[in-house]
Design a protein around this motif. Structure first.
Motif, PDB file in Angstrom:
ATOM      1  N   VAL A   2     -68.951-116.377  91.175  1.00  0.00           N
ATOM      2  CA  VAL A   2     -68.759-115.431  90.698  1.00  0.00           C
ATOM      3  C   VAL A   2     -69.999-113.930  91.339  1.00  0.00           C
ATOM      4  O   VAL A   2     -71.160-115.199  90.706  1.00  0.00           O
ATOM      5  CB  VAL A   2     -67.882-114.998  89.554  1.00  0.00           C
ATOM      6  CG1 VAL A   2     -67.375-113.860  88.716  1.00  0.00           C
ATOM      7  CG2 VAL A   2     -67.614-115.840  88.981  1.00  0.00           C
TER       8      VAL A   2
ATOM      9  N   ARG B 195     -64.560-119.974  96.377  1.00  0.00           N
ATOM     10  CA  ARG B 195     -63.937-120.664  95.379  1.00  0.00           C
ATOM     11  C   ARG B 195     -64.506-122.562  97.092  1.00  0.00           C
ATOM     12  O   ARG B 195     -63.902-122.207  97.622  1.00  0.00           O
ATOM     13  CB  ARG B 195     -62.488-120.545  95.386  1.00  0.00           C
ATOM     14  CG  ARG B 195     -61.548-122.305  94.679  1.00  0.00           C
ATOM     15  CD  ARG B 195     -60.391-122.081  94.451  1.00  0.00           C
ATOM     16  NE  ARG B 195     -59.921-121.742  95.641  1.00  0.00           N
ATOM     17  CZ  ARG B 195     -59.182-122.488  96.454  1.00  0.00           C
ATOM     18  NH1 ARG B 195     -59.701-123.818  96.174  1.00  0.00           N
ATOM     19  NH2 ARG B 195     -58.541-122.482  97.529  1.00  0.00           N
TER      20      ARG B 195
ATOM     21  N   GLU C 218     -58.246-117.346  85.077  1.00  0.00           N
ATOM     22  CA  GLU C 218     -59.348-116.166  86.306  1.00  0.00           C
ATOM     23  C   GLU C 218     -59.190-114.601  85.384  1.00  0.00           C
ATOM     24  O   GLU C 218     -60.200-114.508  85.831  1.00  0.00           O
ATOM     25  CB  GLU C 218     -58.759-116.156  88.085  1.00  0.00           C
ATOM     26  CG  GLU C 218     -58.782-115.645  87.998  1.00  0.00           C
ATOM     27  CD  GLU C 218     -58.737-115.522  89.834  1.00  0.00           C
ATOM     28  OE1 GLU C 218     -59.410-114.471  90.713  1.00  0.00           O
ATOM     29  OE2 GLU C 218     -57.474-115.966  90.133  1.00  0.00           O
TER      30      GLU C 218
ATOM     31  N   MET D   7     -62.773-113.408  84.717  1.00  0.00           N
ATOM     32  CA  MET D   7     -63.279-111.947  85.128  1.00  0.00           C
ATOM     33  C   MET D   7     -63.512-110.657  84.065  1.00  0.00           C
ATOM     34  O   MET D   7     -64.379-109.805  84.571  1.00  0.00           O
ATOM     35  CB  MET D   7     -62.279-111.847  85.870  1.00  0.00           C
ATOM     36  CG  MET D   7     -62.057-112.598  86.957  1.00  0.00           C
ATOM     37  SD  MET D   7     -63.830-113.479  88.146  1.00  0.00           S
ATOM     38  CE  MET D   7     -63.365-114.403  89.046  1.00  0.00           C
TER      39      MET D   7
ATOM     40  N   SER E  13     -65.589-113.502  94.348  1.00  0.00           N
ATOM     41  CA  SER E  13     -66.106-114.796  93.707  1.00  0.00           C
ATOM     42  C   SER E  13     -65.630-115.868  95.050  1.00  0.00           C
ATOM     43  O   SER E  13     -65.412-115.210  96.116  1.00  0.00           O
ATOM     44  CB  SER E  13     -64.817-115.135  93.084  1.00  0.00           C
ATOM     45  OG  SER E  13     -63.055-114.662  93.790  1.00  0.00           O
TER      46      SER E  13
ATOM     47  N   LEU F 268     -66.162-122.560  91.424  1.00  0.00           N
ATOM     48  CA  LEU F 268     -66.402-121.007  91.688  1.00  0.00           C
ATOM     49  C   LEU F 268     -67.448-120.334  91.642  1.00  0.00           C
ATOM     50  O   LEU F 268     -67.548-120.622  90.568  1.00  0.00           O
ATOM     51  CB  LEU F 268     -65.325-120.513  90.522  1.00  0.00           C
ATOM     52  CG  LEU F 268     -65.046-119.045  90.894  1.00  0.00           C
ATOM     53  CD1 LEU F 268     -64.413-118.563  91.787  1.00  0.00           C
ATOM     54  CD2 LEU F 268     -64.153-118.296  89.175  1.00  0.00           C
TER      55      LEU F 268
END
Length: 544
Positions: free
Chosen positions: A263, A256, A233, A237, A254, A261
Protein backbone atom coordinates in the motif's frame (compact mmCIF):
# COMPACT_ATOMS: atom_id res chain seq x y z
CA UNK A 1 -9.44 -53.85 43.71
CA UNK A 2 -7.18 -51.71 45.96
CA UNK A 3 -6.11 -48.28 44.71
CA UNK A 4 -2.78 -47.84 43.06
CA UNK A 5 0.12 -47.10 45.35
CA UNK A 6 2.62 -44.60 43.95
CA UNK A 7 6.06 -45.04 45.55
CA UNK A 8 7.26 -41.93 43.72
CA UNK A 9 6.36 -39.92 46.83
CA UNK A 10 8.73 -42.16 48.84
CA UNK A 11 11.44 -41.61 46.23
CA UNK A 12 11.01 -37.84 46.33
CA UNK A 13 9.81 -37.70 42.73
CA UNK A 14 8.12 -34.39 41.96
CA UNK A 15 8.02 -34.89 38.20
CA UNK A 16 4.80 -35.66 36.37
CA UNK A 17 4.05 -39.39 36.55
CA UNK A 18 4.05 -41.17 33.20
CA UNK A 19 3.89 -44.80 32.04
CA UNK A 20 3.42 -46.46 35.43
CA UNK A 21 4.91 -49.94 35.64
CA UNK A 22 3.78 -52.59 38.12
CA UNK A 23 6.14 -54.70 40.22
CA UNK A 24 7.13 -57.85 38.32
CA UNK A 25 5.81 -61.26 39.30
CA UNK A 26 9.31 -62.70 39.39
CA UNK A 27 10.29 -62.88 43.05
CA UNK A 28 13.94 -62.00 42.46
CA UNK A 29 13.08 -58.98 40.37
CA UNK A 30 10.42 -57.95 42.88
CA UNK A 31 12.96 -57.92 45.71
CA UNK A 32 15.30 -55.70 43.67
CA UNK A 33 12.48 -53.21 43.02
CA UNK A 34 11.42 -53.12 46.66
CA UNK A 35 15.03 -52.73 47.79
CA UNK A 36 15.39 -49.73 45.50
CA UNK A 37 12.10 -48.11 46.56
CA UNK A 38 12.48 -48.52 50.32
CA UNK A 39 16.34 -48.31 50.47
CA UNK A 40 16.83 -51.80 51.86
CA UNK A 41 14.19 -51.18 54.57
CA UNK A 42 11.33 -53.13 53.08
CA UNK A 43 8.24 -53.10 55.34
CA UNK A 44 6.51 -56.33 56.23
CA UNK A 45 3.21 -55.51 54.56
CA UNK A 46 3.82 -54.42 50.97
CA UNK A 47 0.77 -53.83 48.73
CA UNK A 48 0.39 -56.24 45.85
CA UNK A 49 -0.35 -53.44 43.39
CA UNK A 50 2.71 -51.20 43.59
CA UNK A 51 3.62 -48.99 40.66
CA UNK A 52 6.80 -47.13 39.65
CA UNK A 53 6.77 -44.46 36.96
CA UNK A 54 9.16 -44.51 34.03
CA UNK A 55 11.14 -41.55 35.38
CA UNK A 56 13.05 -43.91 37.68
CA UNK A 57 14.44 -46.04 34.82
CA UNK A 58 17.39 -45.25 32.61
CA UNK A 59 16.94 -44.96 28.85
CA UNK A 60 18.63 -48.34 28.35
CA UNK A 61 15.78 -50.03 30.25
CA UNK A 62 13.11 -48.75 27.83
CA UNK A 63 12.27 -50.62 24.63
CA UNK A 64 10.66 -47.75 22.73
CA UNK A 65 12.36 -44.64 24.13
CA UNK A 66 13.12 -43.27 20.67
CA UNK A 67 9.61 -43.95 19.42
CA UNK A 68 8.08 -42.33 22.53
CA UNK A 69 10.27 -39.21 22.32
CA UNK A 70 9.44 -38.90 18.60
CA UNK A 71 5.72 -38.89 19.31
CA UNK A 72 4.95 -42.29 17.72
CA UNK A 73 4.01 -44.00 21.00
CA UNK A 74 1.91 -42.91 23.98
CA UNK A 75 3.37 -45.39 26.50
CA UNK A 76 6.82 -46.60 27.43
CA UNK A 77 7.61 -50.32 27.65
CA UNK A 78 10.25 -51.84 29.89
CA UNK A 79 12.74 -54.45 28.80
CA UNK A 80 12.60 -57.83 30.53
CA UNK A 81 14.56 -57.79 33.78
CA UNK A 82 14.78 -53.98 34.07
CA UNK A 83 15.34 -52.49 37.53
CA UNK A 84 14.79 -48.84 38.53
CA UNK A 85 18.03 -47.04 39.37
CA UNK A 86 17.27 -43.29 39.40
CA UNK A 87 16.33 -41.65 42.70
CA UNK A 88 17.67 -38.09 42.46
CA UNK A 89 14.79 -35.62 41.84
CA UNK A 90 17.15 -33.49 39.74
CA UNK A 91 17.80 -36.44 37.46
CA UNK A 92 14.07 -37.09 37.29
CA UNK A 93 13.41 -33.59 36.04
CA UNK A 94 16.04 -34.06 33.36
CA UNK A 95 14.46 -37.38 32.37
CA UNK A 96 10.98 -35.95 32.06
CA UNK A 97 12.25 -33.14 29.90
CA UNK A 98 13.36 -35.52 27.15
CA UNK A 99 9.89 -35.49 25.65
CA UNK A 100 9.20 -31.78 25.89
CA UNK A 101 8.45 -31.25 22.21
CA UNK A 102 6.25 -33.14 19.79
CA UNK A 103 7.36 -33.99 16.22
CA UNK A 104 5.41 -33.96 13.11
CA UNK A 105 5.24 -37.50 12.20
CA UNK A 106 5.01 -36.70 8.62
CA UNK A 107 8.70 -35.76 8.23
CA UNK A 108 12.12 -36.64 9.62
CA UNK A 109 13.24 -33.10 10.10
CA UNK A 110 13.24 -31.47 13.51
CA UNK A 111 10.64 -28.77 14.18
CA UNK A 112 11.70 -25.19 14.70
CA UNK A 113 11.59 -24.26 18.37
CA UNK A 114 12.47 -20.73 19.34
CA UNK A 115 11.54 -18.47 22.17
CA UNK A 116 8.14 -16.84 21.85
CA UNK A 117 7.88 -13.13 21.23
CA UNK A 118 4.95 -10.77 21.41
CA UNK A 119 4.34 -9.52 17.89
CA UNK A 120 2.92 -6.05 17.37
CA UNK A 121 0.51 -5.22 14.57
CA UNK A 122 0.33 -2.17 12.31
CA UNK A 123 -2.94 -1.18 13.97
CA UNK A 124 -2.45 1.21 16.88
CA UNK A 125 -4.42 0.56 20.04
CA UNK A 126 -5.59 4.13 20.13
CA UNK A 127 -7.29 3.71 16.75
CA UNK A 128 -9.77 1.35 18.41
CA UNK A 129 -10.64 3.78 21.21
CA UNK A 130 -13.42 6.32 21.25
CA UNK A 131 -12.91 9.35 19.04
CA UNK A 132 -11.14 12.12 21.00
CA UNK A 133 -9.95 15.45 19.73
CA UNK A 134 -6.64 16.78 20.97
CA UNK A 135 -6.77 20.41 22.10
CA UNK A 136 -3.45 21.09 20.38
CA UNK A 137 -4.93 20.48 16.90
CA UNK A 138 -6.62 23.56 15.41
CA UNK A 139 -7.94 21.92 12.23
CA UNK A 140 -11.36 20.36 11.84
CA UNK A 141 -11.61 16.64 11.23
CA UNK A 142 -13.93 15.93 8.33
CA UNK A 143 -14.08 12.18 8.89
CA UNK A 144 -13.20 9.84 11.73
CA UNK A 145 -10.10 10.92 13.66
CA UNK A 146 -7.06 8.75 13.09
CA UNK A 147 -4.97 9.31 16.19
CA UNK A 148 -1.24 9.58 15.51
CA UNK A 149 0.81 7.17 17.56
CA UNK A 150 3.19 8.28 20.24
CA UNK A 151 6.97 7.97 20.16
CA UNK A 152 6.77 4.52 21.68
CA UNK A 153 4.60 3.15 18.85
CA UNK A 154 6.00 4.56 15.61
CA UNK A 155 5.21 1.33 13.81
CA UNK A 156 2.11 3.13 12.49
CA UNK A 157 4.34 5.27 10.29
CA UNK A 158 6.44 2.53 8.73
CA UNK A 159 6.21 -1.08 7.66
CA UNK A 160 9.31 -1.93 9.74
CA UNK A 161 8.25 -4.13 12.67
CA UNK A 162 8.85 -2.35 15.96
CA UNK A 163 9.11 -3.54 19.55
CA UNK A 164 5.65 -3.85 21.10
CA UNK A 165 4.69 -2.36 24.42
CA UNK A 166 4.82 -4.29 27.67
CA UNK A 167 1.34 -5.67 27.10
CA UNK A 168 -0.46 -5.17 23.82
CA UNK A 169 -4.28 -5.34 23.70
CA UNK A 170 -5.80 -8.55 22.45
CA UNK A 171 -9.24 -9.35 21.17
CA UNK A 172 -9.04 -12.91 22.49
CA UNK A 173 -7.29 -14.44 25.47
CA UNK A 174 -6.69 -18.09 26.15
CA UNK A 175 -8.43 -19.33 29.28
CA UNK A 176 -5.19 -20.24 30.98
CA UNK A 177 -3.69 -16.78 30.35
CA UNK A 178 -6.58 -14.57 31.47
CA UNK A 179 -5.93 -14.77 35.20
CA UNK A 180 -2.17 -14.26 34.84
CA UNK A 181 -2.46 -11.19 32.59
CA UNK A 182 -5.43 -9.44 34.23
CA UNK A 183 -3.36 -7.30 36.61
CA UNK A 184 -0.76 -6.46 33.96
CA UNK A 185 -3.46 -5.50 31.45
CA UNK A 186 -5.07 -3.11 33.93
CA UNK A 187 -1.76 -1.32 34.52
CA UNK A 188 -1.06 -1.01 30.78
CA UNK A 189 -4.53 0.35 30.01
CA UNK A 190 -4.12 3.05 32.66
CA UNK A 191 -0.87 4.14 31.05
CA UNK A 192 -2.48 4.32 27.60
CA UNK A 193 -5.43 6.38 28.89
CA UNK A 194 -3.05 8.80 30.61
CA UNK A 195 -1.09 9.10 27.37
CA UNK A 196 -4.25 9.94 25.40
CA UNK A 197 -5.26 12.67 27.83
CA UNK A 198 -2.01 14.61 27.38
CA UNK A 199 -3.01 18.08 26.08
CA UNK A 200 0.54 18.96 25.01
CA UNK A 201 0.60 16.24 22.34
CA UNK A 202 1.91 17.51 18.98
CA UNK A 203 1.51 15.14 15.98
CA UNK A 204 4.00 17.07 13.87
CA UNK A 205 6.78 16.34 16.35
CA UNK A 206 5.87 12.65 16.34
CA UNK A 207 6.05 12.37 12.55
CA UNK A 208 9.65 13.59 12.47
CA UNK A 209 10.79 10.55 14.43
CA UNK A 210 9.04 8.02 12.18
CA UNK A 211 12.02 7.48 9.90
CA UNK A 212 14.64 7.13 12.64
CA UNK A 213 16.20 3.65 12.77
CA UNK A 214 15.38 1.61 15.85
CA UNK A 215 17.09 -1.50 17.22
CA UNK A 216 14.18 -3.80 18.06
CA UNK A 217 14.00 -7.22 19.69
CA UNK A 218 11.13 -8.28 17.45
CA UNK A 219 13.52 -8.31 14.50
CA UNK A 220 15.41 -11.10 16.23
CA UNK A 221 12.36 -13.37 15.91
CA UNK A 222 12.60 -15.62 12.81
CA UNK A 223 10.24 -14.57 10.06
CA UNK A 224 8.50 -17.96 9.91
CA UNK A 225 7.62 -17.76 13.64
CA UNK A 226 5.81 -14.41 13.40
CA UNK A 227 2.05 -14.75 13.89
CA UNK A 228 -0.17 -14.24 10.85
CA UNK A 229 -3.72 -12.90 10.70
CA UNK A 230 -6.55 -12.61 8.18
CA UNK A 231 -7.22 -8.91 7.52
CA UNK A 232 -10.18 -7.59 5.53
CA UNK A 233 -9.45 -4.99 2.85
CA UNK A 234 -11.91 -2.40 4.09
CA UNK A 235 -10.55 -2.57 7.63
CA UNK A 236 -6.98 -2.28 6.38
CA UNK A 237 -7.63 0.69 4.11
CA UNK A 238 -9.16 2.65 7.00
CA UNK A 239 -5.62 3.03 8.35
CA UNK A 240 -4.46 4.79 5.17
CA UNK A 241 -7.50 6.87 4.20
CA UNK A 242 -6.47 9.99 6.18
CA UNK A 243 -3.11 11.69 6.54
CA UNK A 244 -1.64 11.29 10.03
CA UNK A 245 -0.10 14.81 9.78
CA UNK A 246 -2.83 17.09 8.43
CA UNK A 247 -5.77 14.70 8.94
CA UNK A 248 -7.00 15.15 5.34
CA UNK A 249 -7.86 12.64 2.71
CA UNK A 250 -4.97 10.82 1.02
CA UNK A 251 -4.46 9.10 -2.30
CA UNK A 252 -4.02 5.37 -1.72
CA UNK A 253 -2.72 2.82 -4.23
CA UNK A 254 -2.31 -0.89 -3.63
CA UNK A 255 -0.51 -3.74 -5.40
CA UNK A 256 -1.02 -7.46 -4.86
CA UNK A 257 1.23 -10.46 -5.47
CA UNK A 258 -0.38 -13.68 -4.23
CA UNK A 259 -0.94 -13.21 -0.50
CA UNK A 260 1.31 -10.12 -0.46
CA UNK A 261 -0.16 -6.60 -0.41
CA UNK A 262 1.72 -3.31 -0.79
CA UNK A 263 0.00 0.00 0.00
CA UNK A 264 1.32 3.44 -0.98
CA UNK A 265 -0.17 6.45 0.76
CA UNK A 266 0.38 9.96 -0.63
CA UNK A 267 -1.09 13.14 0.85
CA UNK A 268 -1.65 15.82 -1.85
CA UNK A 269 -1.87 18.55 0.80
CA UNK A 270 1.25 18.16 2.97
CA UNK A 271 3.19 15.81 0.65
CA UNK A 272 3.36 13.09 3.29
CA UNK A 273 4.38 9.76 1.68
CA UNK A 274 4.38 6.29 3.16
CA UNK A 275 4.78 2.79 1.69
CA UNK A 276 3.63 -0.23 3.70
CA UNK A 277 4.15 -3.95 2.99
CA UNK A 278 1.99 -6.66 4.52
CA UNK A 279 4.87 -9.17 4.58
CA UNK A 280 8.66 -9.15 4.88
CA UNK A 281 10.56 -9.73 1.65
CA UNK A 282 12.97 -12.69 1.50
CA UNK A 283 15.27 -11.93 -1.41
CA UNK A 284 12.71 -11.03 -4.03
CA UNK A 285 9.91 -13.29 -2.73
CA UNK A 286 7.25 -12.26 -0.20
CA UNK A 287 7.64 -14.34 2.95
CA UNK A 288 3.94 -15.22 3.16
CA UNK A 289 3.89 -16.77 -0.30
CA UNK A 290 6.95 -18.89 0.45
CA UNK A 291 5.67 -19.96 3.89
CA UNK A 292 2.29 -20.96 2.48
CA UNK A 293 3.96 -23.11 -0.19
CA UNK A 294 6.15 -24.73 2.47
CA UNK A 295 3.16 -25.41 4.72
CA UNK A 296 1.22 -27.08 1.89
CA UNK A 297 4.26 -29.08 0.71
CA UNK A 298 5.47 -30.28 4.12
CA UNK A 299 2.02 -31.21 5.41
CA UNK A 300 1.36 -33.40 2.37
CA UNK A 301 -1.73 -31.39 1.39
CA UNK A 302 -2.92 -30.71 -2.15
CA UNK A 303 -2.34 -27.24 -3.53
CA UNK A 304 -5.54 -27.46 -5.56
CA UNK A 305 -7.61 -28.24 -2.45
CA UNK A 306 -6.03 -25.31 -0.61
CA UNK A 307 -6.70 -23.13 -3.65
CA UNK A 308 -10.40 -24.07 -3.52
CA UNK A 309 -10.55 -23.19 0.19
CA UNK A 310 -8.96 -19.78 -0.50
CA UNK A 311 -11.35 -19.17 -3.40
CA UNK A 312 -14.37 -20.04 -1.24
CA UNK A 313 -13.22 -17.53 1.38
CA UNK A 314 -12.18 -14.89 -1.19
CA UNK A 315 -8.58 -15.03 -0.04
CA UNK A 316 -5.92 -14.12 -2.58
CA UNK A 317 -3.43 -16.83 -3.45
CA UNK A 318 -0.72 -17.33 -6.07
CA UNK A 319 -0.90 -19.76 -9.00
CA UNK A 320 0.25 -23.37 -9.14
CA UNK A 321 3.31 -22.46 -11.20
CA UNK A 322 4.53 -20.23 -8.37
CA UNK A 323 4.00 -23.07 -5.91
CA UNK A 324 6.11 -25.44 -8.00
CA UNK A 325 8.81 -22.78 -8.38
CA UNK A 326 8.96 -22.34 -4.60
CA UNK A 327 9.20 -26.11 -4.13
CA UNK A 328 11.90 -26.55 -6.78
CA UNK A 329 14.11 -23.64 -5.77
CA UNK A 330 13.65 -23.43 -1.99
CA UNK A 331 11.67 -26.17 -0.24
CA UNK A 332 13.08 -29.34 -1.80
CA UNK A 333 16.74 -28.24 -1.53
CA UNK A 334 16.13 -27.34 2.14
CA UNK A 335 14.61 -30.78 2.81
CA UNK A 336 17.53 -32.58 1.15
CA UNK A 337 20.07 -30.46 3.05
CA UNK A 338 18.34 -31.12 6.39
CA UNK A 339 18.06 -34.85 5.70
CA UNK A 340 21.72 -35.25 4.75
CA UNK A 341 22.92 -33.43 7.85
CA UNK A 342 20.64 -35.47 10.11
CA UNK A 343 21.60 -38.73 8.39
CA UNK A 344 25.31 -37.98 8.79
CA UNK A 345 24.84 -37.43 12.54
CA UNK A 346 22.77 -40.62 12.86
CA UNK A 347 25.34 -42.77 11.06
CA UNK A 348 28.07 -41.30 13.24
CA UNK A 349 26.16 -42.41 16.35
CA UNK A 350 25.58 -45.90 14.93
CA UNK A 351 29.28 -46.33 14.12
CA UNK A 352 30.11 -45.87 17.82
CA UNK A 353 27.72 -48.65 18.91
CA UNK A 354 28.90 -52.23 19.25
CA UNK A 355 26.02 -54.09 17.62
CA UNK A 356 23.29 -52.52 15.53
CA UNK A 357 19.98 -54.16 14.59
CA UNK A 358 18.25 -52.70 11.54
CA UNK A 359 15.12 -53.47 9.57
CA UNK A 360 14.65 -52.95 5.86
CA UNK A 361 11.76 -53.06 3.42
CA UNK A 362 10.76 -51.56 0.08
CA UNK A 363 7.62 -49.78 -0.99
CA UNK A 364 6.77 -49.48 -4.67
CA UNK A 365 4.66 -46.89 -6.44
CA UNK A 366 2.19 -49.58 -7.60
CA UNK A 367 1.40 -53.14 -6.46
CA UNK A 368 2.56 -56.22 -8.31
CA UNK A 369 5.54 -56.53 -10.62
CA UNK A 370 4.80 -53.49 -12.77
CA UNK A 371 6.21 -50.78 -10.51
CA UNK A 372 8.53 -48.15 -11.96
CA UNK A 373 9.99 -46.76 -8.73
CA UNK A 374 10.78 -48.42 -5.42
CA UNK A 375 11.78 -46.69 -2.18
CA UNK A 376 13.88 -48.86 0.14
CA UNK A 377 13.91 -47.79 3.80
CA UNK A 378 16.46 -48.84 6.41
CA UNK A 379 15.51 -48.25 10.07
CA UNK A 380 17.40 -48.57 13.35
CA UNK A 381 15.14 -50.76 15.48
CA UNK A 382 16.69 -49.65 18.78
CA UNK A 383 15.50 -46.06 18.32
CA UNK A 384 12.85 -46.55 15.59
CA UNK A 385 14.45 -43.93 13.37
CA UNK A 386 15.07 -44.08 9.63
CA UNK A 387 18.78 -44.06 8.79
CA UNK A 388 18.73 -44.43 5.02
CA UNK A 389 16.42 -44.10 2.00
CA UNK A 390 17.24 -45.42 -1.45
CA UNK A 391 15.14 -44.72 -4.55
CA UNK A 392 15.53 -47.35 -7.29
CA UNK A 393 14.10 -47.21 -10.81
CA UNK A 394 13.09 -50.49 -12.45
CA UNK A 395 15.04 -49.92 -15.67
CA UNK A 396 18.25 -49.58 -13.62
CA UNK A 397 18.13 -53.23 -12.51
CA UNK A 398 16.29 -54.93 -15.36
CA UNK A 399 12.82 -55.10 -13.82
CA UNK A 400 10.78 -54.27 -10.75
CA UNK A 401 11.45 -57.73 -9.25
CA UNK A 402 15.10 -56.80 -8.63
CA UNK A 403 14.53 -53.34 -7.14
CA UNK A 404 14.36 -54.46 -3.50
CA UNK A 405 17.68 -56.29 -3.69
CA UNK A 406 19.36 -53.23 -5.24
CA UNK A 407 17.94 -50.92 -2.55
CA UNK A 408 19.18 -53.25 0.20
CA UNK A 409 22.62 -53.47 -1.43
CA UNK A 410 22.98 -49.69 -1.57
CA UNK A 411 21.91 -49.24 2.06
CA UNK A 412 24.31 -51.93 3.32
CA UNK A 413 27.17 -50.43 1.29
CA UNK A 414 26.49 -47.05 2.91
CA UNK A 415 26.48 -48.56 6.42
CA UNK A 416 29.75 -50.40 5.71
CA UNK A 417 31.35 -47.24 4.37
CA UNK A 418 30.45 -45.37 7.58
CA UNK A 419 31.81 -48.14 9.82
CA UNK A 420 28.48 -49.44 11.17
CA UNK A 421 28.74 -52.99 12.54
CA UNK A 422 25.50 -54.94 12.06
CA UNK A 423 24.43 -57.67 14.46
CA UNK A 424 21.48 -58.71 12.30
CA UNK A 425 18.88 -57.38 9.89
CA UNK A 426 15.09 -57.87 9.86
CA UNK A 427 13.50 -58.23 6.41
CA UNK A 428 10.69 -60.00 4.63
CA UNK A 429 10.98 -63.47 3.09
CA UNK A 430 11.95 -62.33 -0.40
CA UNK A 431 14.03 -65.17 -2.01
CA UNK A 432 16.55 -62.79 -3.56
CA UNK A 433 17.06 -61.05 -0.22
CA UNK A 434 17.67 -64.36 1.55
CA UNK A 435 20.32 -65.47 -0.93
CA UNK A 436 22.03 -62.07 -1.05
CA UNK A 437 22.32 -61.78 2.76
CA UNK A 438 23.54 -65.35 3.00
CA UNK A 439 26.29 -64.66 0.44
CA UNK A 440 27.20 -61.45 2.27
CA UNK A 441 27.36 -63.30 5.61
CA UNK A 442 24.77 -61.09 7.32
CA UNK A 443 22.49 -62.65 9.95
CA UNK A 444 18.88 -62.37 8.83
CA UNK A 445 15.60 -62.62 10.73
CA UNK A 446 12.10 -62.50 9.30
CA UNK A 447 9.58 -59.84 10.15
CA UNK A 448 6.98 -61.40 12.46
CA UNK A 449 4.18 -59.76 10.46
CA UNK A 450 5.14 -61.81 7.39
CA UNK A 451 5.22 -65.00 9.48
CA UNK A 452 1.81 -64.27 10.95
CA UNK A 453 0.34 -63.44 7.54
CA UNK A 454 1.52 -66.75 6.06
CA UNK A 455 0.19 -68.84 8.95
CA UNK A 456 -3.13 -66.96 9.03
CA UNK A 457 -3.78 -67.61 5.34
CA UNK A 458 -3.26 -71.34 5.83
CA UNK A 459 -5.49 -71.44 8.91
CA UNK A 460 -8.24 -69.57 7.05
CA UNK A 461 -8.25 -72.26 4.38
CA UNK A 462 -8.38 -75.01 7.02
CA UNK A 463 -11.39 -73.36 8.68
CA UNK A 464 -13.33 -73.77 5.42
CA UNK A 465 -12.95 -77.56 5.57
CA UNK A 466 -15.96 -79.44 6.90
CA UNK A 467 -15.48 -80.35 10.56
CA UNK A 468 -12.85 -77.67 11.19
CA UNK A 469 -15.23 -74.79 11.95
CA UNK A 470 -14.24 -74.87 15.64
CA UNK A 471 -10.72 -73.73 14.73
CA UNK A 472 -12.04 -70.31 13.71
CA UNK A 473 -12.59 -69.46 17.39
CA UNK A 474 -8.85 -69.77 17.95
CA UNK A 475 -7.60 -67.68 15.00
CA UNK A 476 -7.26 -64.42 16.93
CA UNK A 477 -5.56 -66.15 19.86
CA UNK A 478 -3.08 -67.89 17.57
CA UNK A 479 -2.22 -64.60 15.84
CA UNK A 480 -1.65 -62.89 19.19
CA UNK A 481 0.43 -65.85 20.35
CA UNK A 482 2.79 -65.41 17.39
CA UNK A 483 3.49 -61.76 18.25
CA UNK A 484 3.82 -62.53 21.97
CA UNK A 485 6.30 -65.34 21.27
CA UNK A 486 8.50 -63.07 19.15
CA UNK A 487 8.36 -60.16 21.62
CA UNK A 488 8.91 -62.05 24.87
CA UNK A 489 11.58 -64.58 23.84
CA UNK A 490 15.30 -63.98 24.23
CA UNK A 491 16.76 -67.26 22.86
CA UNK A 492 15.95 -69.66 20.04
CA UNK A 493 14.98 -72.65 22.22
CA UNK A 494 12.71 -70.47 24.33
CA UNK A 495 11.04 -69.11 21.21
CA UNK A 496 10.39 -72.64 19.91
CA UNK A 497 9.05 -73.82 23.29
CA UNK A 498 6.62 -70.92 23.57
CA UNK A 499 5.36 -71.31 20.04
CA UNK A 500 4.74 -75.08 20.27
CA UNK A 501 2.98 -74.61 23.63
CA UNK A 502 -0.10 -73.48 21.70
CA UNK A 503 -0.74 -77.13 20.79
CA UNK A 504 -1.21 -77.98 24.48
CA UNK A 505 -3.06 -74.79 25.27
CA UNK A 506 -5.87 -75.43 22.76
CA UNK A 507 -6.39 -78.82 24.48
CA UNK A 508 -6.80 -77.16 27.90
CA UNK A 509 -3.34 -78.36 28.94
CA UNK A 510 -1.26 -75.60 30.48
CA UNK A 511 1.75 -77.55 31.80
CA UNK A 512 4.37 -78.47 29.19
CA UNK A 513 7.25 -80.92 29.01
CA UNK A 514 9.76 -78.48 27.54
CA UNK A 515 11.89 -76.97 30.39
CA UNK A 516 12.38 -73.76 28.43
CA UNK A 517 8.68 -73.00 28.93
CA UNK A 518 7.27 -75.39 31.51
CA UNK A 519 3.84 -73.79 32.03
CA UNK A 520 1.55 -71.11 30.65
CA UNK A 521 1.86 -67.73 32.32
CA UNK A 522 -1.83 -66.89 32.39
CA UNK A 523 -3.76 -67.49 35.65
CA UNK A 524 -5.58 -70.82 35.98
CA UNK A 525 -9.26 -70.51 35.18
CA UNK A 526 -12.22 -72.85 34.95
CA UNK A 527 -13.69 -72.77 31.46
CA UNK A 528 -17.42 -72.34 31.08
CA UNK A 529 -17.43 -73.39 27.42
CA UNK A 530 -16.05 -76.93 27.21
CA UNK A 531 -16.76 -77.20 23.49
CA UNK A 532 -14.10 -74.71 22.47
CA UNK A 533 -11.22 -77.03 23.42
CA UNK A 534 -9.72 -79.23 20.70
CA UNK A 535 -8.92 -82.92 20.96
CA UNK A 536 -5.57 -84.38 19.91
CA UNK A 537 -5.55 -86.56 16.79
CA UNK A 538 -8.91 -85.27 15.55
CA UNK A 539 -10.02 -82.53 13.24
CA UNK A 540 -9.41 -79.64 13.44
CA UNK A 541 -6.47 -80.19 15.81
CA UNK A 542 -4.95 -82.72 13.43
CA UNK A 543 -4.85 -80.06 10.67
CA UNK A 544 -2.73 -77.72 12.79
Amino acid sequence: MPPREHPCAILGCKAQHKSLHRLPANEQQRLKWLSFIFEDKVPENVPKLLYVCANHFSVDCLENAGQYNSGFASKLFLKTGSVPTIRDPVSLQATTSTKSNKVDVACQTEPFHTSLHSVGTQLSFRTLQAKRRSTSVQTTISSFELTVPSASSTAFMTSTPLKPSLKRPRLELEEEEEEEEEAEETLTESKIIAQDSDVTFDPAEECTSATEPTDLSIQECPVHNIAKFIVYETCLMELFSDCPVCQRRCDVKSQRLGTFLSVQQVCPHCEFVRKWNSQPIIGSTPAGNLHLSAAVYLSGASFFVVEKVFAAMKLHIFKYNSFRRHARLCIEPAIVHKWRNWQSEMLEQLSRRENVIVGGDMRADSPGHSAKYGSYTMMDLATNTVVDLQLVQSNEVGGSYHMEKEGLKRSLDLLDARGVRLECIITDRHPQIQKYLRDRNVTQFYDVWHIEKGISKKLDKICQIKGCEKLRKWLRSIKNHIYWTAASSTTGPERVAKWTSILNHVQDKHVHEDPNFPACLHPQRISRDKNKWLSAGKFPFFSI
